[in-house]
Design an enzyme around this catalytic site. Sequence first.
Site, PDB file in Angstrom:
ATOM      1  N   GLY A   1      42.874  49.153  50.043  1.00  0.00           N
ATOM      2  CA  GLY A   1      42.366  47.795  49.853  1.00  0.00           C
ATOM      3  C   GLY A   1      41.479  47.372  51.010  1.00  0.00           C
ATOM      4  O   GLY A   1      40.306  47.735  51.086  1.00  0.00           O
ATOM      5  N   GLY A   2      42.058  46.627  51.955  1.00  0.00           N
ATOM      6  CA  GLY A   2      41.288  46.051  53.066  1.00  0.00           C
ATOM      7  C   GLY A   2      40.369  47.038  53.775  1.00  0.00           C
ATOM      8  O   GLY A   2      39.192  46.735  54.036  1.00  0.00           O
TER       9      GLY A   2
ATOM     10  N   GLU B   1      52.521  51.976  45.139  1.00  0.00           N
ATOM     11  CA  GLU B   1      52.115  50.897  46.029  1.00  0.00           C
ATOM     12  C   GLU B   1      53.268  49.923  46.218  1.00  0.00           C
ATOM     13  O   GLU B   1      53.441  48.993  45.404  1.00  0.00           O
ATOM     14  CB  GLU B   1      50.925  50.145  45.425  1.00  0.00           C
TER      15      GLU B   1
ATOM     16  N   HIS C   1      47.764  47.031  38.784  1.00  0.00           N
ATOM     17  CA  HIS C   1      47.847  46.700  40.212  1.00  0.00           C
ATOM     18  C   HIS C   1      48.838  45.547  40.377  1.00  0.00           C
ATOM     19  O   HIS C   1      48.913  44.651  39.526  1.00  0.00           O
ATOM     20  CB  HIS C   1      46.469  46.293  40.739  1.00  0.00           C
TER      21      HIS C   1
ATOM     22  N   SER D   1      48.357  49.144  52.905  1.00  0.00           N
ATOM     23  CA  SER D   1      47.919  49.125  54.300  1.00  0.00           C
ATOM     24  C   SER D   1      47.630  50.511  54.871  1.00  0.00           C
ATOM     25  O   SER D   1      47.982  50.801  56.015  1.00  0.00           O
ATOM     26  CB  SER D   1      48.929  48.366  55.160  1.00  0.00           C
TER      27      SER D   1
ATOM     28  N   TRP E   1      38.075  47.286  46.026  1.00  0.00           N
ATOM     29  CA  TRP E   1      37.368  46.205  46.734  1.00  0.00           C
ATOM     30  C   TRP E   1      37.968  44.839  46.433  1.00  0.00           C
ATOM     31  O   TRP E   1      37.617  43.854  47.080  1.00  0.00           O
ATOM     32  CB  TRP E   1      35.884  46.203  46.344  1.00  0.00           C
ATOM     33  N   LYS E   2      38.822  44.759  45.423  1.00  0.00           N
ATOM     34  CA  LYS E   2      39.364  43.461  44.979  1.00  0.00           C
ATOM     35  C   LYS E   2      38.199  42.484  44.736  1.00  0.00           C
ATOM     36  O   LYS E   2      37.141  42.924  44.309  1.00  0.00           O
ATOM     37  CB  LYS E   2      40.373  42.913  45.990  1.00  0.00           C
TER      38      LYS E   2
ATOM     39  N   GLU F   1      48.780  42.943  42.038  1.00  0.00           N
ATOM     40  CA  GLU F   1      48.193  41.594  41.978  1.00  0.00           C
ATOM     41  C   GLU F   1      47.976  41.159  40.532  1.00  0.00           C
ATOM     42  O   GLU F   1      48.079  39.977  40.204  1.00  0.00           O
ATOM     43  CB  GLU F   1      46.889  41.552  42.801  1.00  0.00           C
TER      44      GLU F   1
ATOM     45  N   GLY G   1      48.292  44.673  51.706  1.00  0.00           N
ATOM     46  CA  GLY G   1      47.578  43.583  52.370  1.00  0.00           C
ATOM     47  C   GLY G   1      48.403  42.899  53.447  1.00  0.00           C
ATOM     48  O   GLY G   1      48.032  41.833  53.931  1.00  0.00           O
TER      49      GLY G   1
HETATM   50  C1  PEP Z   1      45.570  47.684  47.307  1.00  0.00           C
HETATM   51  O1  PEP Z   1      44.957  46.666  47.067  1.00  0.00           O
HETATM   52  O2  PEP Z   1      45.801  48.466  46.380  1.00  0.00           O
HETATM   53  C2  PEP Z   1      45.993  47.940  48.673  1.00  0.00           C
HETATM   54  C3  PEP Z   1      46.731  48.979  48.909  1.00  0.00           C
HETATM   55  O3  PEP Z   1      45.572  47.034  49.628  1.00  0.00           O
HETATM   56  P1  PEP Z   1      45.738  47.212  51.248  1.00  0.00           P
HETATM   57  O4  PEP Z   1      45.222  48.593  51.574  1.00  0.00           O
HETATM   58  O5  PEP Z   1      44.868  46.138  51.811  1.00  0.00           O
HETATM   59  O6  PEP Z   1      47.177  47.055  51.547  1.00  0.00           O
END
Ligand code: PEP
Length: 251
Positions: free
Chosen positions: A233-234, A167, A95, A212, A10-11, A97, A173
């Site tokens: 993520g999103g 990832e 992660h 994504s 969910w970030k 980020e 994102g």
């Molecule tokens: C993530 O935050 O690990 C991620 C994969 O985000 P998104 O699906 O939005 O790219």
Amino acid sequence: MRKRLVAGNWKMHGGIEQNRDLLSKIVAGTMEIDKATCAVCVPYPYLSQVHSFLKDTHISWGAQNISQYDKGAYTGEVSAMMLNDFSCRYVIVGHSERRTLYGEDNCTVARKFKAALDAGLVPILCVGETLDQREAGLMEQVVSEQLDAVIELVGVEVLADSVLAYEPIWAIGTGKTATPQQAQDAHIFIRKRIASQNPTIAAELQILYGGSVKANNAVELFAMSDIDGGLIGGAALLADDFVSICMAANN
Ligand code: PEP
């Protein structure tokens, strides 16, 4: 056979009301799922809420980060043991980020991974390269260094109690997804690297793809033989999309 896992990240999103709505739709929409595990990794303040809300359901939960330390004067940090008070199963470590925005290096990530295991949590270890690194042909080197830092600290055997997430940073994102073949190639590389040290663990290890993943590409990504689910993520914030991705993992 490896069971698939779909974990929502969910970030820094959510709110008590919004979470209630999202969680109830996810629980209701995934009732029929029996061949995949679904989980949500939420911000710390909502762990109490997800614990009460999900405890008698089929959905697992966890956090998005932990301290590498057990306890002490580390203002603002949260230890792995604290997550046990909320019956967390998973915690994301490393992660991108955290690596890029908060300066977590491979050594810190490895210590966080160990802290998670020591507390009985399942770490979801994220690895992946930037676009520049991919274009420079450095994907394998970067991912190897990220993996090796963890294996050197804890040994390859304990990977049996963890999950990996490939990832590619350029796909997180951004709406850009690795093609299923690009993702599969990276997953094969990771699995082979671990197999060179322990083939049994490599064969059983869940390796998720993240970057994504959406309702409209999950089926083709999960069709690849070395992709064992996704870190989302999103799309994890949209109940219908997250449920569709979980359903894709169940088929
Ligand atoms: C993530 O935050 O690990 C991620 C994969 O985000 P998104 O699906 O939005 O790219």
